[in-house]
Scaffold this motif. Structure first.
Motif, PDB file in Angstrom:
ATOM      1  N   PRO A  65      -8.068  -0.599  -6.091  1.00  0.00           N
ATOM      2  CA  PRO A  65      -8.306   0.076  -7.387  1.00  0.00           C
ATOM      3  C   PRO A  65      -7.330  -0.307  -8.494  1.00  0.00           C
ATOM      4  CG  PRO A  65      -8.648   1.626  -5.600  1.00  0.00           C
ATOM      5  CD  PRO A  65      -8.130   0.355  -4.969  1.00  0.00           C
ATOM      6  N   PRO A  66      -6.010  -0.444  -8.228  1.00  0.00           N
ATOM      7  CA  PRO A  66      -5.107  -0.774  -9.343  1.00  0.00           C
ATOM      8  C   PRO A  66      -5.393  -2.137  -9.978  1.00  0.00           C
ATOM      9  CG  PRO A  66      -3.862   0.071  -7.468  1.00  0.00           C
ATOM     10  CD  PRO A  66      -5.250  -0.194  -6.983  1.00  0.00           C
TER      11      PRO A  66
ATOM     12  N   LEU B 294       4.731   6.153  -4.720  1.00  0.00           N
ATOM     13  CA  LEU B 294       5.057   6.310  -6.137  1.00  0.00           C
ATOM     14  C   LEU B 294       4.105   7.306  -6.799  1.00  0.00           C
ATOM     15  CD1 LEU B 294       6.750   5.466  -8.567  1.00  0.00           C
ATOM     16  CD2 LEU B 294       5.152   3.572  -8.937  1.00  0.00           C
ATOM     17  N   GLU B 295       2.817   7.162  -6.525  1.00  0.00           N
ATOM     18  CA  GLU B 295       1.842   8.094  -7.090  1.00  0.00           C
ATOM     19  C   GLU B 295       2.071   9.517  -6.578  1.00  0.00           C
ATOM     20  OE1 GLU B 295      -3.045   8.659  -7.331  1.00  0.00           O
ATOM     21  OE2 GLU B 295      -2.167   6.915  -6.323  1.00  0.00           O
ATOM     22  N   ARG B 296       2.493   9.624  -5.349  1.00  0.00           N
ATOM     23  CA  ARG B 296       2.677  10.932  -4.699  1.00  0.00           C
ATOM     24  C   ARG B 296       3.895  11.684  -5.243  1.00  0.00           C
ATOM     25  NH1 ARG B 296       0.767  11.997   0.729  1.00  0.00           N
ATOM     26  NH2 ARG B 296       1.769  13.808   1.676  1.00  0.00           N
ATOM     27  N   TYR B 297       4.953  10.945  -5.570  1.00  0.00           N
ATOM     28  CA  TYR B 297       6.228  11.595  -5.866  1.00  0.00           C
ATOM     29  C   TYR B 297       6.733  11.452  -7.302  1.00  0.00           C
ATOM     30  CZ  TYR B 297       6.585  11.627  -0.731  1.00  0.00           C
ATOM     31  OH  TYR B 297       6.357  11.806   0.607  1.00  0.00           O
ATOM     32  N   GLN B 298       6.183  10.531  -8.090  1.00  0.00           N
ATOM     33  CA  GLN B 298       6.786  10.202  -9.390  1.00  0.00           C
ATOM     34  C   GLN B 298       6.966  11.415 -10.293  1.00  0.00           C
ATOM     35  OE1 GLN B 298       4.662   7.321 -11.775  1.00  0.00           O
ATOM     36  NE2 GLN B 298       6.393   7.022 -13.159  1.00  0.00           N
ATOM     37  N   HIS B 299       6.020  12.333 -10.265  1.00  0.00           N
ATOM     38  CA  HIS B 299       6.079  13.477 -11.178  1.00  0.00           C
ATOM     39  C   HIS B 299       6.612  14.741 -10.496  1.00  0.00           C
ATOM     40  CE1 HIS B 299       4.035  10.935 -14.010  1.00  0.00           C
ATOM     41  NE2 HIS B 299       3.010  10.767 -13.190  1.00  0.00           N
ATOM     42  N   LYS B 300       7.098  14.591  -9.257  1.00  0.00           N
ATOM     43  CA  LYS B 300       7.657  15.731  -8.523  1.00  0.00           C
ATOM     44  C   LYS B 300       9.149  15.581  -8.267  1.00  0.00           C
ATOM     45  CE  LYS B 300       3.358  16.662  -5.956  1.00  0.00           C
ATOM     46  NZ  LYS B 300       2.744  16.743  -4.592  1.00  0.00           N
TER      47      LYS B 300
ATOM     48  N   PRO C 209       0.824  -1.231   0.000  1.00  0.00           N
ATOM     49  CA  PRO C 209       0.000   0.000   0.000  1.00  0.00           C
ATOM     50  C   PRO C 209       0.848   1.267   0.000  1.00  0.00           C
ATOM     51  CG  PRO C 209      -0.833  -1.597   1.587  1.00  0.00           C
ATOM     52  CD  PRO C 209       0.500  -2.103   1.136  1.00  0.00           C
ATOM     53  N   ASN C 210       1.893   1.299   0.815  1.00  0.00           N
ATOM     54  CA  ASN C 210       2.762   2.472   0.869  1.00  0.00           C
ATOM     55  C   ASN C 210       3.575   2.621  -0.411  1.00  0.00           C
ATOM     56  OD1 ASN C 210       1.961   3.369   3.403  1.00  0.00           O
ATOM     57  ND2 ASN C 210       3.520   2.176   4.468  1.00  0.00           N
TER      58      ASN C 210
END
Length: 603
Positions: free
Chosen positions: A371-372, A278-284, A272-273
């Protein structure tokens, strides 16, 4: 006697002494001799051991600290090999290599580079997993940075304590899901150390630019909490907002100290983490999760290799994924992206993909599906047994990432063999004790026709008089090259297309002869060449898509990479002097006055 006469007399005496015995000046003690700090000379990254020349030993003031023998680098590697192979067990070899790294860093990586086939199972899976379970017993000194939950508000201050300033890549774990061994808390440091050592051993990233980090947020492992040798905080894991804010502070601190270009490699976070971060940081940030994205590149490469061997297109293969964790979901996600590039719609993509977790087949009637995974849910009755699912859907590819040893039973393997000329069986789980089946079982129950690969390498198997060499579906064929390519281009972020690029490059690496023999992945001895090949492809993609920050863009990317790799041989420890001309000077006479007569000094 006046002070000036005293200095004159001392100078006269010195000149007389040197004229009478010139060699005496080289033996005398003089406070003006500049001595290199011995701890610096013998620091792991500078120490050359018996490879120091006699001149270096004398001028660096370490003469006498070593016996008079001189050894070449190759002779030193031979001595290390003799000690390494003399150990009776792999954990003994692991301990020896840890002590070697703390003494002779360059020699350590040279040995790794030349003995990859035998060293990889020691510093990496499966032995590193064993080492993590007893990490408190083998801990000897700093290997990376421990940032605890009690350091909130001071994370940057803690990270600045690391002695190296030029950090280019950070590998971080919170130790909650170490390989298939579960929550090992602060003992997870062994994983981050091993991962970054492969960055140097395989892709020659300078080790002083790499930082292992363990985020010690506690552990829920009761055995560790009760173990007097446990080295982490004895408290339960933090969750929710407190956890998120702590990781946020860590990410911000890394960029604050070492810059936006710093690669952050997430390793062995709970599923879960792992997906959330990954969703939180991938584009930042310039970051990736190896369990999700590194595994996805290796997994898709294996599927593409199966496509090469069977001459059957991937959409036509029936694939069963046993396990719905970060590894399996990473592969399904990248497979979906691959099939989208082939102009297939989502309905066609998911038609032949089945996902099976601990509660059975993922179907639409289930209410516990994350969801994934929901796009892969089937509109069919729920099936709770894997062998029943295999019998019903008749897969040609079976991929496991469950940490459930023996999940691929004899019945399942025989059924795979009966329904496919070349059944593909991937047992991803590490270490080997957690593998869904062994190489021997996969080959024996399919009459030697299986295309078998595992996360940790199994020894060769003889079936019907034929020697079968299992493939290794291991992330070490992906992340070192991906990391090197990203660092070469100074990428700000890492898009998913990078992992597609890595998968295709890896799938095309084995020669046709190797592919025809059923080997889906390169040999361990080819891992260095694979890393460079992947790095060039990744860097080329980043430059072509204006995602790199190196200007001007190198004309020859391969040459540019090679010229900046870490050297695996010792260089001179002394700066080489060069010829400098005698410069003209104005002779000094006693007529000079200090201060000059025409200068007025006021107080």
């Amino acid at each position: 006697m006046s002070l000036s006469k005293f200095y004159f007399a001392v100078n006269q005496r010195l000149q007389q002494t040197q004229s009478q015995n010139p060699s005496n000046s080289s033996r005398r003690h003089h406070h003006d001799i500049v001595r290199a700090p011995v701890p610096s000379v013998l620091a792991p990254k500078n120490n050359k051991g018996l490879n120091f020349t006699m001149e270096e030993r004398q001028r660096l003031h370490v003469h006498g600290l070593f016996p008079p023998a001189f050894r070449t680098m190759q002779e030193q590697v031979f001595a290390v090999a003799a000690n390494f192979y003399a150990r009776a067990s792999n954990i003994g070899r692991y301990r020896y290599l840890r002590s070697l790294r703390q003494r002779h860093e360059r020699l350590y990586f040279r040995f790794l580079s030349e003995h990859l086939e035998h060293v990889l199972p020691v510093i990496y899976t499966p032995t590193v997993g064993v080492a993590c379970t007893i990490f408190g017993m083998i801990f000897r000194g700093p290997m990376g940075m421990y940032v605890t939950k009690y350091d909130r508000g001071h994370v940057a201050q803690v990270l600045r304590n690391w002695p190296e300033s030029d950090i280019r890549a950070v590998c971080v774990t919170d130790g909650e899901r170490i390989l298939g061994l579960g929550d090992l808390g602060a003992n997870g440091m062994g994983i981050t150390v091993g991962k970054l050592e492969l960055y140097t051993a395989l892709s020659c990233v300078p080790p002083h630019q790499l930082l292992p980090v363990c985020l010690d947020v506690g552990t829920n492992n009761e055995e560790l909490l009760a173990d007097p040798m446990y080295i982490g905080t004895r408290d339960r894991r933090i969750r929710g907002k407190e956890y998120d804010e702590f990781v946020d502070e860590f990410m911000q601190a890394v960029v604050e100290i070492w810059g936006q270009r710093t690669l952050i490699h997430f390793e062995d976070f709970a599923t879960p983490n792992a997906f959330m971060l990954l969703e939180r940081y991938q584009h930042k940030y310039c970051c990736f999760n190896d369990d999700i994205q590194g595994t996805s590149a290796v997994g898709l490469a294996g599927l593409l290799a199966v496509e090469r061997i069977t001459k059957k297109k991937l959409p036509d293969h029936v694939i069963v994924f046993a396990g719905a964790g970060s590894a399996a979901m990473g592969v399904t996600s990248l497979l979906t992206k691959e099939l989208k590039t082939r102009k297939l719609d989502m309905e066609r993509i998911v038609k032949n993909i089945y996902v099976f977790d601990q509660n059975g087949l993922i179907v639409k009637s289930r209410k516990d599906v994350a969801p994934p995974i929901q796009p892969y849910a089937k509109d069919m009755p729920h099936i709770k047994a894997l062998d029943e699912l295999v019998e019903k859907v008749k897969p040609s590819i079976l991929m496991g990432a469950t940490s459930m040893a023996g999940l691929f039973s004899e019945k399942i393997l025989r059924f795979m063999g009966a329904n496919n000329e070349r059944p593909a069986i991937f047992a991803f789980s590490n270490p080997t004790s957690k593998s869904e089946c062994t190489a021997e079982q996969a080959y024996a129950f399919t009459e030697g026709r299986a295309l078998f690969s595992s996360g940790s390498l199994f020894p060769p198997v003889v079936v019907n008089g034929k020697r079968m060499t299992p493939g290794q579906a291991n992330n070490c064929f992906a992340f070192p090259g991906i990391g090197l390519g990203v660092l070469t281009a100074n990428a700000k972020t890492i898009p998913d297309e990078i992992f597609l690029m890595a998968a295709h490059t890896l799938a095309q690496y084995p020669e046709e002869e190797a592919i025809e023999s059923g080997r889906l992945y390169p040999k361990a001895t080819e891992a260095k060449d694979v890393a460079l090949t992947v790095a060039v492809a990744v860097a080329q993609y980043l430059f072509d898509n204006d995602l790199g920050q190196v200007h001007p863009v190198p004309e020859n990317i391969c040459k540019f990479i090679v010229e900046n790799l870490y050297e695996l041989c010792n260089g001179d420890s002394l700066v080489e002097p060069w010829k400098f001309p005698d410069l003209p000077r104005v002779p000094f006479t006693k007529d000079y006055k200090i201060p000059p007569e025409d200068v007025k000094i006021s107080f």
